[in-house]
Write a protein that holds these residues in place. Structure first.
Motif, PDB file in Angstrom:
ATOM      1  N   LEU A   1       0.839  -1.193   0.000  1.00 54.83           N
ATOM      2  CA  LEU A   1       0.000   0.000   0.000  1.00 54.83           C
ATOM      3  C   LEU A   1       0.876   1.247   0.000  1.00 54.83           C
ATOM      4  O   LEU A   1       0.672   2.167  -0.801  1.00 54.83           O
ATOM      5  CB  LEU A   1      -0.913  -0.010   1.237  1.00 54.83           C
ATOM      6  N   TRP A   2       1.848   1.280   0.914  1.00 54.32           N
ATOM      7  CA  TRP A   2       2.814   2.376   1.005  1.00 54.32           C
ATOM      8  C   TRP A   2       4.199   1.789   1.205  1.00 54.32           C
ATOM      9  O   TRP A   2       4.356   0.623   1.536  1.00 54.32           O
ATOM     10  CB  TRP A   2       2.548   3.277   2.218  1.00 54.32           C
TER      11      TRP A   2
ATOM     12  N   THR B   1      -1.848  -4.862   2.507  1.00 57.17           N
ATOM     13  CA  THR B   1      -3.157  -5.476   2.712  1.00 57.17           C
ATOM     14  C   THR B   1      -3.124  -6.894   2.164  1.00 57.17           C
ATOM     15  O   THR B   1      -2.362  -7.208   1.252  1.00 57.17           O
ATOM     16  CB  THR B   1      -4.278  -4.699   1.995  1.00 57.17           C
TER      17      THR B   1
ATOM     18  N   VAL C   1      -9.677  -1.499   1.234  1.00 57.62           N
ATOM     19  CA  VAL C   1      -8.926  -0.331   1.691  1.00 57.62           C
ATOM     20  C   VAL C   1      -9.171   0.820   0.730  1.00 57.62           C
ATOM     21  O   VAL C   1      -9.274   0.624  -0.476  1.00 57.62           O
ATOM     22  CB  VAL C   1      -7.415  -0.653   1.803  1.00 57.62           C
ATOM     23  N   ARG C   2      -9.279   1.998   1.287  1.00 52.54           N
ATOM     24  CA  ARG C   2      -9.375   3.227   0.490  1.00 52.54           C
ATOM     25  C   ARG C   2      -8.268   4.154   0.968  1.00 52.54           C
ATOM     26  O   ARG C   2      -8.057   4.303   2.182  1.00 52.54           O
ATOM     27  CB  ARG C   2     -10.751   3.871   0.677  1.00 52.54           C
ATOM     28  N   GLN C   3      -7.567   4.769   0.035  1.00 48.70           N
ATOM     29  CA  GLN C   3      -6.458   5.632   0.421  1.00 48.70           C
ATOM     30  C   GLN C   3      -6.521   6.961  -0.312  1.00 48.70           C
ATOM     31  O   GLN C   3      -7.012   7.052  -1.432  1.00 48.70           O
ATOM     32  CB  GLN C   3      -5.128   4.934   0.153  1.00 48.70           C
TER      33      GLN C   3
ATOM     34  N   GLU D   1      -4.162  10.730  -0.720  1.00 45.31           N
ATOM     35  CA  GLU D   1      -2.933  11.480  -0.480  1.00 45.31           C
ATOM     36  C   GLU D   1      -3.217  12.973  -0.623  1.00 45.31           C
ATOM     37  O   GLU D   1      -4.094  13.379  -1.388  1.00 45.31           O
ATOM     38  CB  GLU D   1      -1.839  11.069  -1.466  1.00 45.31           C
TER      39      GLU D   1
ATOM     40  N   ARG E   1      -0.644  10.859   3.918  1.00 48.80           N
ATOM     41  CA  ARG E   1      -1.323   9.700   3.350  1.00 48.80           C
ATOM     42  C   ARG E   1      -2.303   9.142   4.377  1.00 48.80           C
ATOM     43  O   ARG E   1      -1.937   8.903   5.540  1.00 48.80           O
ATOM     44  CB  ARG E   1      -0.307   8.625   2.947  1.00 48.80           C
ATOM     45  N   LEU E   2      -3.540   8.954   3.944  1.00 45.06           N
ATOM     46  CA  LEU E   2      -4.600   8.431   4.801  1.00 45.06           C
ATOM     47  C   LEU E   2      -5.120   7.135   4.194  1.00 45.06           C
ATOM     48  O   LEU E   2      -5.378   7.062   3.000  1.00 45.06           O
ATOM     49  CB  LEU E   2      -5.746   9.444   4.914  1.00 45.06           C
ATOM     50  N   ALA E   3      -5.270   6.110   5.031  1.00 44.69           N
ATOM     51  CA  ALA E   3      -5.864   4.843   4.600  1.00 44.69           C
ATOM     52  C   ALA E   3      -7.033   4.506   5.517  1.00 44.69           C
ATOM     53  O   ALA E   3      -6.962   4.718   6.742  1.00 44.69           O
ATOM     54  CB  ALA E   3      -4.831   3.723   4.628  1.00 44.69           C
TER      55      ALA E   3
ATOM     56  N   ALA F   1      -8.083  14.062   4.784  1.00 47.11           N
ATOM     57  CA  ALA F   1      -6.646  13.885   4.566  1.00 47.11           C
ATOM     58  C   ALA F   1      -5.900  15.219   4.590  1.00 47.11           C
ATOM     59  O   ALA F   1      -4.712  15.263   4.943  1.00 47.11           O
ATOM     60  CB  ALA F   1      -6.402  13.163   3.245  1.00 47.11           C
TER      61      ALA F   1
END
Length: 565
Positions: free
Chosen positions: A23-24, A31, A36-38, A40, A46-48, A64
């Protein structure tokens, strides 16, 4: 197994699970078959969001961009669903938000001085090579729903407390602080909110999916099946004993199915092969002992049926009884607040309901509230060592100040249901089924806790808050029913049919750890074989724990990790 996690190794040398999707990087996050939703934003933020969440994309984008952690605190329970938040602030600080209801648990461990976090304690235990934690096991046996801070079922792995924000700052040691508390509302506001949050919680899980739902004929599962049916086709599954295809729960389930043409009703006849304590070797290893361990034969048959029918998402009503049918623990709050007339009235109503004297309940309200909650029952099969070990690690804290006794009890019980539901979901994942429990969502818990505990309890109405919320959704005869069928007799039959295998559990791992007295446990099980009523609610966690320990010794499939240069 579906899970997610990450590592905060300073030089990008963190281990990574085999087969995970990145993911990052820096810090690493990954994951494994998880929603998951992300998002930037500027500054490398960065928000997940992990798990089903009702937030819109614009809402997540606005979040975010925020630099105020209080906005994230609010967002952690602002939307329907069961989800966790992770934020990399772009400046070296990393933060996790564990959901308040505990249904999306988060765990942390330390590897070579660096934190590693995950939604699965088993995954972290596999990385560390951990063994089961004896102190946690003792607490689980003595008081299954109790809070055991800083621990999990595995040594070296700690659960982030539900409703807490865990931060690994750029400089300094990680720490956690509580961020959540329920807010009060009127009864009508709570009813409206509960109705909306349940409907949304179902919608975000089933939209565009092949859906199935338990349809037992009870209020909890019927509600979820009805909301799912409003979104599209749904397979409703009803269990019944072989040869008995009418009466009681089965008739109520048929009534619900007839009211919603999009429900395709499927009956599953239960026979000897589905009895409790059958096929105990079918259990797979999970994060901790699963509540349904002793009924694994029925569970596996259901999952196989759902897979055969093509279902990918399955809804269950687990947690409904905890939220909407509490024991009279609010009597302790009435006593402490001096509401003696209401105390006397409710104690008398309780006594009439169970045809007993109200005075023991009144006395318990003043001096022993645990008796009202049913958590002070004797457990003669536990050793003194187990009791002492449990007392040394159990904490009464919930992370929320100012709650009354009844609210603390509800919160503790709900978080236990939420956390252990995750283990049931791990069992379902072995069959390719994604199982969901909307009654363990934080929004649903908040709606229930927003009204006084004394209003939630009733000796005259069955689940009054839920009943008011689903009025007009379900057929009247289903809403008005007073209870649901009980299946304790199946446990006696199952124990009788599998007596030798179950008695072997008395001399297993728990006895070797010095936590149980085998002779006392065998005596109790033999009495149950003869049909004597025994406290199944206390015995099932014990037997399930023994089965889990056996699986932990024999499991060949654990989470595999690889080192990355």
């Amino acid at each position: 197994m579906r899970w997610f996690g990450g590592a905060l190794a300073p030089y990008g040398t963190a281990p990574r699970p085999v087969g995970a999707d990145a993911l990052w990087q820096k810090p690493d996050a990954w994951t494994v078959d998880t929603v998951v939703r992300q998002v930037e934003s500027e500054g490398g933020r960065r928000l997940a969001v992990f798990g089903p969440c009702g937030a819109t994309n614009p809402e997540l984008e606005r979040l975010a961009r925020s630099t105020d952690l209080r906005e994230f605190d609010a967002a952690a329970s602002a939307w329907s669903g069961s989800y966790a938040l992770a934020l990399d602030d772009g400046a070296g600080s990393f933060t996790l938000w564990a959901d308040p209801a505990g249904s999306c648990p988060l765990y942390v461990a330390e590897v070579d001085g660096a934190p590693v976090w995950a939604s699965s304690s088993l995954a972290l235990a596999s990385l560390l090579g951990s063994r089961p934690d004896a102190a946690w096991l003792a607490a689980h046996l003595a008081h299954p729903t109790a809070c055991v801070p800083g621990r999990s079922a595995w040594t070296g792995v700690a659960q982030i407390p539900p409703g807490h924000r865990w931060t690994a700052p750029r400089d300094g040691a990680p720490f956690s602080v509580p961020y959540w508390r329920p807010s009060p509302s009127t009864w009508s506001e709570a009813v409206d909110r509960l109705r909306l949050d349940l409907a949304d919680g179902v919608l975000i899980r089933v939209r565009g999916r092949e859906v199935s739902s338990d349809l037992s004929g009870g209020l909890d599962s019927s509600t979820l099946a009805a909301y799912a049916a409003q979104c599209g086709p749904v397979l409703g599954v009803t269990f019944h004993p072989k040869g008995r295809e009418s009466g009681g729960d089965v008739d109520h389930a048929r009534t619900v199915a007839r009211a919603f043409p999009s429900i395709r009703h499927r009956f599953m006849a239960l026979g000897r092969e589905h009895l409790p304590f059958t096929d105990l070797d079918a259990l797979v290893l999970t994060d901790e002992p699963a509540p349904s361990a002793v009924t694994v034969a029925q569970l596996c048959h259901e999952f196989a049926l759902l897979a055969e029918e093509g279902a990918s998402v399955h809804l269950t009503g687990d947690g409904g009884d905890t939220l909407f049918m509490p024991p009279p623990v609010h009597l302790a709050d009435l006593a402490r607040s001096g509401r003696l007339v209401r105390l006397a009235r409710d104690a008398q109503a309780w006594g009439r309901l169970y045809r007993s004297s109200p005075w023991p309940a009144v006395a318990a309200a003043w001096s022993a509230p645990d008796r009202l909650a049913g958590v002070a029952l004797p457990k003669p099969w536990l050793t003194r060592q187990a009791t002492a070990l449990a007392e040394s690690v159990i904490s009464p804290e919930t992370g929320v100040d100012g709650l009354g006794y009844a609210d603390r009890h509800l919160l503790t019980e709900a978080r236990y249901v939420g956390r252990t539901a995750a283990t049931e979901n791990q069992l379902a994942a072995a069959y390719g089924i994604e199982m969901h429990n909307p009654y363990t969502d934080a929004r649903v818990l908040e709606a229930v806790m927003s009204v006084p505990a004394s209003d939630r309890w009733s000796a005259r109405r069955y689940k009054p808050l839920l009943t008011d919320a689903v009025m007009g959704l379900l057929p009247g005869q289903v809403v008005r029913r007073g209870s649901k069928g009980l299946f304790a007799v199946d446990h006696h039959h199952g124990l009788r049919a599998n007596q030798a295998n179950v008695l072997e559990l008395a001399d297993g791992h728990l006895a070797d750890l010095g936590l149980v007295r085998p002779a006392v446990l065998r005596s109790l099980l033999r009495r149950a074989v003869l049909g004597v009523d025994v406290p199944w609610g206390l015995l099932e966690p014990l037997l399930g724990t023994e089965l889990w320990l056996r699986a932990s010794d024999t499991a060949t499939e654990r989470v595999r990790w690889e080192d990355r240069p």
